[in-house]
Design an enzyme around this catalytic site. Structure first.
Site, PDB file in Angstrom:
ATOM      1  N   LYS A  11       0.728  75.366  22.713  1.00  0.00           N
ATOM      2  CA  LYS A  11      -0.279  75.882  21.790  1.00  0.00           C
ATOM      3  C   LYS A  11      -0.960  74.728  21.041  1.00  0.00           C
ATOM      4  CE  LYS A  11       2.281  80.243  21.237  1.00  0.00           C
ATOM      5  NZ  LYS A  11       2.894  81.199  20.264  1.00  0.00           N
ATOM      6  N   TYR A  51      -3.197  88.160  24.665  1.00  0.00           N
ATOM      7  CA  TYR A  51      -2.318  88.788  23.667  1.00  0.00           C
ATOM      8  C   TYR A  51      -2.642  90.263  23.446  1.00  0.00           C
ATOM      9  CZ  TYR A  51      -0.021  84.416  22.167  1.00  0.00           C
ATOM     10  OH  TYR A  51       0.752  83.274  22.092  1.00  0.00           O
ATOM     11  N   ASN A 114       4.481  78.060  16.414  1.00  0.00           N
ATOM     12  CA  ASN A 114       5.726  77.881  17.173  1.00  0.00           C
ATOM     13  C   ASN A 114       5.569  77.136  18.504  1.00  0.00           C
ATOM     14  OD1 ASN A 114       4.671  79.973  18.645  1.00  0.00           O
ATOM     15  ND2 ASN A 114       6.221  81.491  18.068  1.00  0.00           N
ATOM     16  N   HIS A 117       4.151  78.951  24.301  1.00  0.00           N
ATOM     17  CA  HIS A 117       4.218  80.338  24.779  1.00  0.00           C
ATOM     18  C   HIS A 117       4.932  80.380  26.129  1.00  0.00           C
ATOM     19  CE1 HIS A 117       2.963  84.351  26.097  1.00  0.00           C
ATOM     20  NE2 HIS A 117       2.748  83.775  27.262  1.00  0.00           N
ATOM     21  N   GLU A 128      -0.705  86.672  33.140  1.00  0.00           N
ATOM     22  CA  GLU A 128      -1.165  85.582  32.276  1.00  0.00           C
ATOM     23  C   GLU A 128      -1.648  84.380  33.080  1.00  0.00           C
ATOM     24  OE1 GLU A 128       1.903  86.947  28.707  1.00  0.00           O
ATOM     25  OE2 GLU A 128       2.286  85.091  29.793  1.00  0.00           O
TER      26      GLU A 128
HETATM   27  P1  DAT Z   1       6.812  85.254  21.691  1.00  0.00           P
HETATM   28  O1  DAT Z   1       5.758  84.178  21.556  1.00  0.00           O
HETATM   29  O2  DAT Z   1       8.179  84.743  21.308  1.00  0.00           O
HETATM   30  O3  DAT Z   1       6.791  85.936  23.024  1.00  0.00           O
HETATM   31  P2  DAT Z   1       5.518  87.652  20.629  1.00  0.00           P
HETATM   32  O4  DAT Z   1       5.037  87.895  22.011  1.00  0.00           O
HETATM   33  O5  DAT Z   1       6.222  88.748  19.932  1.00  0.00           O
HETATM   34  O6  DAT Z   1       6.487  86.357  20.581  1.00  0.00           O
HETATM   35  O7  DAT Z   1       4.297  87.207  19.698  1.00  0.00           O
HETATM   36  C1  DAT Z   1       3.331  86.301  20.191  1.00  0.00           C
HETATM   37  C2  DAT Z   1       2.999  85.305  19.107  1.00  0.00           C
HETATM   38  O8  DAT Z   1       2.458  85.989  17.981  1.00  0.00           O
HETATM   39  C3  DAT Z   1       4.205  84.536  18.554  1.00  0.00           C
HETATM   40  O9  DAT Z   1       4.561  83.434  19.361  1.00  0.00           O
HETATM   41  C4  DAT Z   1       3.708  84.138  17.208  1.00  0.00           C
HETATM   42  C5  DAT Z   1       2.873  85.339  16.777  1.00  0.00           C
HETATM   43  N1  DAT Z   1       3.684  86.270  15.985  1.00  0.00           N
HETATM   44  C6  DAT Z   1       4.619  87.137  16.431  1.00  0.00           C
HETATM   45  N2  DAT Z   1       5.192  87.822  15.436  1.00  0.00           N
HETATM   46  C7  DAT Z   1       4.588  87.371  14.305  1.00  0.00           C
HETATM   47  C8  DAT Z   1       4.728  87.675  12.918  1.00  0.00           C
HETATM   48  N3  DAT Z   1       5.594  88.592  12.485  1.00  0.00           N
HETATM   49  N4  DAT Z   1       3.946  86.993  12.040  1.00  0.00           N
HETATM   50  C9  DAT Z   1       3.055  86.079  12.454  1.00  0.00           C
HETATM   51  N5  DAT Z   1       2.870  85.748  13.743  1.00  0.00           N
HETATM   52  C10 DAT Z   1       3.621  86.383  14.658  1.00  0.00           C
HETATM   53 MG    MG Z   2       5.381  87.216  23.901  1.00  0.00          MG
END
Ligand code: DAT
Ligand code: MG
Length: 142
Positions: A11, A51, A114, A117, A128
């Site tokens: 990212k 997303y 974080n 991805h 994706e």
């Molecule tokens: P991951 O990236 O671990 O697959 P995800 O698919 O649930 O997690 O969410 C995608 C991204 O969205 C994640 O890397 C960071 C952001 N995100 C997820 N939950 C969040 C939250 N509660 N607050 C802010 N950003 C969030």
């Molecule tokens: Mg995810």
């Protein structure tokens, strides 16, 4: 167990902090095969498609803003069990809960920053790679 593909994306914060080599290195050392790589700035429409499952979340606008804020390194990685294994190497979504030894556990603090991805299923891996990796982007300026 069969060979599958996952979509891994460093990212904008990971690229900006100079963590591309470190992240690629972890997948290489594990033994997976890098089958595609490019640096590009993700257009808004692609980010929203990538997303789309999170469209209704309150953090969605911030997430799209972040992902489109600078260049990303997108990659296809291939191997037996690579989808689940990559998720383990990456660690929990919230870096404060990610185990030490994982990418997020070692290199990040905030959920919204974080660094990397990884696809959550082989189906999403294909989806994706199809949207973000294979799509031609005409504007290459990063
Ligand atoms: P991951 O990236 O671990 O697959 P995800 O698919 O649930 O997690 O969410 C995608 C991204 O969205 C994640 O890397 C960071 C952001 N995100 C997820 N939950 C969040 C939250 N509660 N607050 C802010 N950003 C969030
Ligand atoms: Mg995810």
């Amino acid at each position: 167990e069969q060979v599958e593909e996952t979509y891994i994306m460093v990212k904008p914060d990971g690229v900006q902090r100079g963590l591309v080599g470190e992240i690629i290195s972890r997948f290489e050392r594990k033994g997976f095969k890098l089958s595609g790589l490019k640096l590009f700035r993700c257009p808004r429409e692609l980010a929203e498609e990538h997303y789309k499952d999170l469209q209704s979340k309150p953090f969605f606008p911030k997430l799209i803003e972040y992902i489109t804020s600078g260049p990303v390194v997108c990659m296809a990685w291939e191997g037996v069990g690579v989808v689940a294994s990559a998720r383990k190497l990456i660690g929990s979504t919230n870096p404060l809960q990610a185990e030490p030894g994982t990418i997020r556990g070692d290199l990040a603090v905030q959920t919204g920053r974080n660094v990397v991805h990884g696809s959550d299923s082989p189906e999403n891996g294909q989806r994706e790679i199809g949207t973000s990796y294979k799509t031609q982007v005409l504007v290459f300026q990063t």
